[in-house]
Each structure stands twice: as structure tokens, then as C-alpha cells.
Motif scaffolding. Structure first.
Motif, mmCIF file in Angstrom:
data_model
loop_
_atom_site.group_PDB
_atom_site.id
_atom_site.type_symbol
_atom_site.label_atom_id
_atom_site.label_comp_id
_atom_site.label_asym_id
_atom_site.label_seq_id
_atom_site.Cartn_x
_atom_site.Cartn_y
_atom_site.Cartn_z
ATOM 1 N N GLN A 1 0.973 -37.187 31.285
ATOM 2 C CA GLN A 1 0.378 -36.399 29.939
ATOM 3 C C GLN A 1 1.394 -35.476 29.541
ATOM 4 O O GLN A 1 1.338 -35.180 28.316
ATOM 5 C CB GLN A 1 -0.860 -35.546 30.731
ATOM 6 N N GLN A 2 2.199 -34.978 30.411
ATOM 7 C CA GLN A 2 3.231 -33.977 29.635
ATOM 8 C C GLN A 2 4.140 -34.624 28.829
ATOM 9 O O GLN A 2 4.520 -34.185 27.798
ATOM 10 C CB GLN A 2 3.861 -33.346 31.017
ATOM 11 N N VAL A 3 4.675 -35.924 29.169
ATOM 12 C CA VAL A 3 5.565 -36.419 28.704
ATOM 13 C C VAL A 3 5.137 -36.722 27.286
ATOM 14 O O VAL A 3 5.824 -36.906 26.143
ATOM 15 C CB VAL A 3 6.294 -37.388 29.405
ATOM 16 N N LEU A 4 4.153 -37.695 27.324
ATOM 17 C CA LEU A 4 3.531 -38.240 26.172
ATOM 18 C C LEU A 4 2.668 -37.130 25.249
ATOM 19 O O LEU A 4 2.778 -37.645 24.290
ATOM 20 C CB LEU A 4 2.448 -39.359 26.632
ATOM 21 N N GLY A 5 2.453 -36.085 25.639
ATOM 22 C CA GLY A 5 1.937 -34.987 24.790
ATOM 23 C C GLY A 5 0.487 -35.308 24.353
ATOM 24 O O GLY A 5 -0.165 -34.937 23.405
ATOM 25 N N ARG A 6 -0.238 -35.969 25.248
ATOM 26 C CA ARG A 6 -1.603 -36.081 25.069
ATOM 27 C C ARG A 6 -2.570 -36.393 26.315
ATOM 28 O O ARG A 6 -1.725 -36.632 27.301
ATOM 29 C CB ARG A 6 -1.903 -37.437 24.108
ATOM 30 N N GLY A 7 -3.803 -36.338 26.669
ATOM 31 C CA GLY A 7 -4.383 -36.431 27.419
ATOM 32 C C GLY A 7 -4.543 -37.650 28.128
ATOM 33 O O GLY A 7 -4.219 -38.801 27.346
ATOM 34 N N THR A 8 -4.840 -37.939 29.492
ATOM 35 C CA THR A 8 -4.914 -39.327 30.118
ATOM 36 C C THR A 8 -6.153 -39.418 30.845
ATOM 37 O O THR A 8 -6.906 -38.363 31.047
ATOM 38 C CB THR A 8 -3.870 -39.479 30.991
ATOM 39 N N THR A 9 -6.539 -40.761 31.058
ATOM 40 C CA THR A 9 -7.822 -40.868 31.857
ATOM 41 C C THR A 9 -7.362 -41.240 33.102
ATOM 42 O O THR A 9 -6.409 -42.535 33.116
ATOM 43 C CB THR A 9 -8.743 -41.999 31.190
ATOM 44 N N LEU A 10 -7.745 -40.914 34.171
ATOM 45 C CA LEU A 10 -7.292 -41.214 35.664
ATOM 46 C C LEU A 10 -8.258 -41.659 36.349
ATOM 47 O O LEU A 10 -9.319 -40.879 36.658
ATOM 48 C CB LEU A 10 -6.175 -39.850 36.236
ATOM 49 N N VAL A 11 -8.377 -42.508 37.047
ATOM 50 C CA VAL A 11 -9.331 -43.224 38.159
ATOM 51 C C VAL A 11 -8.508 -43.441 39.302
ATOM 52 O O VAL A 11 -7.586 -44.616 39.215
ATOM 53 C CB VAL A 11 -10.185 -44.369 37.600
ATOM 54 N N ALA A 12 -8.682 -42.851 40.275
ATOM 55 C CA ALA A 12 -8.024 -42.842 41.479
ATOM 56 C C ALA A 12 -8.766 -43.189 42.760
ATOM 57 O O ALA A 12 -9.842 -42.879 42.895
ATOM 58 C CB ALA A 12 -7.006 -41.980 41.678
ATOM 59 N N PRO A 13 -8.202 -43.868 43.774
ATOM 60 C CA PRO A 13 -8.925 -43.745 44.942
ATOM 61 C C PRO A 13 -9.290 -42.597 45.720
ATOM 62 O O PRO A 13 -8.636 -41.525 45.506
ATOM 63 C CB PRO A 13 -8.150 -44.857 45.926
ATOM 64 N N GLU A 14 -10.008 -42.308 46.612
ATOM 65 C CA GLU A 14 -10.315 -41.221 47.311
ATOM 66 C C GLU A 14 -9.172 -40.573 48.024
ATOM 67 O O GLU A 14 -9.086 -39.235 47.986
ATOM 68 C CB GLU A 14 -11.779 -41.380 48.076
ATOM 69 N N ASP A 15 -8.568 -41.323 48.554
ATOM 70 C CA ASP A 15 -7.347 -40.835 49.423
ATOM 71 C C ASP A 15 -6.241 -40.420 48.678
ATOM 72 O O ASP A 15 -5.788 -41.199 47.457
ATOM 73 C CB ASP A 15 -6.813 -41.816 50.597
ATOM 74 N N ALA A 16 -5.458 -39.380 48.856
ATOM 75 C CA ALA A 16 -4.447 -39.000 47.895
ATOM 76 C C ALA A 16 -3.228 -39.392 48.394
ATOM 77 O O ALA A 16 -2.428 -38.480 48.710
ATOM 78 C CB ALA A 16 -4.356 -37.271 47.753
ATOM 79 N N LYS A 17 -3.039 -40.734 48.450
ATOM 80 C CA LYS A 17 -1.617 -41.217 49.241
ATOM 81 C C LYS A 17 -0.388 -41.052 48.065
ATOM 82 O O LYS A 17 -0.626 -40.873 46.796
ATOM 83 C CB LYS A 17 -1.700 -42.800 49.395
ATOM 84 N N PRO A 18 0.527 -41.064 48.498
ATOM 85 C CA PRO A 18 1.749 -40.750 47.695
ATOM 86 C C PRO A 18 2.044 -42.083 47.006
ATOM 87 O O PRO A 18 1.528 -43.141 47.163
ATOM 88 C CB PRO A 18 3.009 -40.749 48.475
ATOM 89 N N ILE A 19 2.603 -41.940 45.750
ATOM 90 C CA ILE A 19 2.923 -42.927 44.668
ATOM 91 C C ILE A 19 4.408 -43.388 44.892
ATOM 92 O O ILE A 19 5.149 -42.690 44.704
ATOM 93 C CB ILE A 19 2.578 -42.716 43.312
ATOM 94 N N ARG A 20 4.752 -44.673 45.459
ATOM 95 C CA ARG A 20 5.989 -44.957 45.733
ATOM 96 C C ARG A 20 6.463 -46.064 44.730
ATOM 97 O O ARG A 20 7.686 -46.265 44.660
ATOM 98 C CB ARG A 20 6.218 -45.344 47.111
ATOM 99 N N ARG A 21 5.558 -46.788 44.049
ATOM 100 C CA ARG A 21 5.789 -47.901 43.183
ATOM 101 C C ARG A 21 4.839 -47.826 42.159
ATOM 102 O O ARG A 21 3.627 -47.526 42.300
ATOM 103 C CB ARG A 21 5.606 -49.233 43.719
ATOM 104 N N VAL A 22 5.339 -47.660 40.798
ATOM 105 C CA VAL A 22 4.546 -47.470 39.515
ATOM 106 C C VAL A 22 4.618 -48.971 38.723
ATOM 107 O O VAL A 22 5.750 -49.443 38.790
ATOM 108 C CB VAL A 22 5.032 -46.502 38.700
ATOM 109 N N ALA A 23 3.723 -49.366 38.240
ATOM 110 C CA ALA A 23 3.683 -50.258 37.276
ATOM 111 C C ALA A 23 3.133 -49.822 35.931
ATOM 112 O O ALA A 23 2.225 -48.857 35.989
ATOM 113 C CB ALA A 23 2.936 -51.407 37.620
ATOM 114 N N TRP A 24 3.620 -50.538 34.689
ATOM 115 C CA TRP A 24 3.223 -49.995 33.499
ATOM 116 C C TRP A 24 3.194 -51.225 32.490
ATOM 117 O O TRP A 24 4.183 -52.261 32.700
ATOM 118 C CB TRP A 24 3.924 -48.763 32.879
#
Length: 250
Positions: free
Chosen positions: A150-173
Motif C-alpha cells: 500500500q505504501q509503495v503503490l500509494g493506494r489502498g489494498t484488499t487483504l484476505v489472510a488466514p487466521e494465523d499470522a505466519k511469517p511471509i518468506r515467499r511472495v508471488a505476484w
């Protein structure tokens, strides 16, 4: 010095290699304008607003990601289509459009530039025609990743995440409307997937799979490839270039 419109087409085709892709519409020269080109405007979509801005800039050509013609559309030249074409033809402006080839270019494409902007270097590809990217990352949880996007792109995002707050080690886009790539991103080992849009099924998949889904905006994720490619080719051919960003909340 001006160049011939076919010289610009040849340079774009050589760079983006549209023949490699099965696409949803024609890539390359979609509307033929004047023979000689000295000034090019780039933008995301061949909207009336972009065409009017290009006319004001006295552009000879427009380079976009989203052109005018798509598979299965109504072929009649009425309404908005007539208005856009009338402006291009009246002012003798050529329209060049490249869809999937512009997403896929490994250095100048939408996905490459989006990844670079967000600080990621793709080390693997996934999905149809290898359009999606995967990279190593280090975020404490999906919320922190969403805040970064959100900060880099300068606009809001929609986030749907699982209940557990696990670390993010691999991102896909994958930029734009690539929500259908979500399962392929999971199979590629992603902890989170970033694209432009979300559809109803992805919310359930995110909650059930443990892989976060971030929708950051179709336009917001696809406004980087067109100016990068146009600037590169303009420098190569000695053309003037200007990117015009017509804002879009989608």
C-alpha cells in the motif's frame, strides 16, 4: 529525426516478441496514423482521456497495455469506440498496444517493474505462459506485507489472510486481473499472492489454504511497464516520449 511508424513497430515487436503469446486481442499496431513519428505518449489504457491528452501533447503515436480491440467484443463502431477511433483518425495518431507481452518482459514488463518497485527479484515463474513471478521475502505477517504494498503503490489494498499470522518468506505476484493464478501461486510455494483484483472464490481459498491474498488494484499494478518500454524504445530510436497516467480506481 522522425522515423517511420513501421520502424517503431519492428522495434516494439523485437523487444516484446508478441508471437510467443496466446493473447486476448491483437498485439502491435492497432490503429494506423501518419507515416512519420517523432513524439510518442505512453499510458496504461487507450481511453478517451489518454487520447485527448496525447492530442494536447501533439503526439504522433500512443503506446498502451490495454488497446481498443479484444476477442469476443462487439465489432460495431458506435458510442465510446467511435469517439476514441474518431479522435485517433482525425489527428492521424497511431495506436500501438501490447497486452501479455508487456506483462511478461523480464526487465521492462509490468511484472518485472512491479517486483523491482516492491523490492523483489523474481527467481521463479508460474502460471499460464509463465506470467507470474515468485521471490524470497521477509515480512512478519501478511498485514505487514500489505502495508508495504500500500505504501509503495500509494493506494489502498484488499487483504484476505488466514487466521494465523505466519511469517511471509515467499511472495508471488502477477499484475492486473490475475486472480485466477492464485492456486498456481500456492503450488509455487508462495506464502502470499499479490495481484490487481480479487473475485469471490479467492477469499475462501486464502482463509482455507493459509496463503494470503492481496488485491492492490488493476491499474495500480500495471502502470509501470508501458512507460518503461516506451522510454527504452524512444531512446533507442531517438524519439520524444512522455508517460501520461490517467488515474483509475479499479
Amino acid at each position: 529525426m522522425p522515423i517511420h511508424r513501421d520502424t517503431l513497430l519492428q522495434a516494439l515487436d523485437a523487444l516484446l516478441q508478441p508471437e510467443r503469446f496466446k493473447d486476448y486481442g491483437p498485439n502491435g499496431l492497432q490503429v494506423e496514423g501518419k507515416a512519420q513519428i517523432a513524439r510518442i505518449v505512453s499510458g496504461v489504457t487507450a481511453s478517451r482521456a489518454l487520447i485527448d491528452a496525447a492530442i494536447a501533447q501533439q503526439a504522433d503515436a500512443i503506446f498502451v497495455h490495454h488497446g481498443l480491440f479484444w476477442r469476443g467484443q462487439d465489432g460495431r463502431v458506435t458510442g465510446w469506440m467511435k469517439q476514441r477511433l474518431q479522435r485517433l483518425l482525425t489527428h492521424d495518431i497511431s495506436l500501438y498496444a501490447y497486452h501479455l507481452p508487456l506483462d511478461a518482459h523480464p526487465e521492462l514488463g509490468n511484472n518485472a517493474r512491479l517486483g523491482a518497485l516492491l523490492g523483489w527479484q523474481a527467481d521463479a515463474r508460474f502460471g499460464e505462459q509463465d506470467l507470474g513471478c515468485v521471490a524470497s521475502a521477509d515480512y512478519g505477517n501478511a498485514q505487514l506485507l500489505a502495508q508495504h504494498v500500500q505504501q509503495v503503490l500509494g493506494r489502498g489494498t484488499t487483504l484476505v489472510a488466514p487466521e494465523d499470522a505466519k511469517p511471509i518468506r515467499r511472495v508471488a505476484w502477477c499484475s492486473g486481473g490475475a486472480q485466477g493464478y492464485f492456486e498456481a501461486a500456492m503450488a509455487a510455494g508462495a506464502d502470499a499472492f499479490i495481484t490487481g483484483e480479487i473475485s469471490e472464490p479467492q477469499a475462501h481459498l486464502a482463509r482455507e489454504s493459509g496463503v494470503a491474498f492481496i488485491a492492490a488494484g488493476h491499474h495500480a499494478t500495471e502502470r509501470y511497464g508501458a512507460p518503461a518500454v516506451a522510454a527504452h524504445v524512444a531512446a533507442q530510436l531517438g524519439l520524444e516520449h512522455r508517460f501520461i497516467d490517467i488515474d483509475n480506481p479499479a
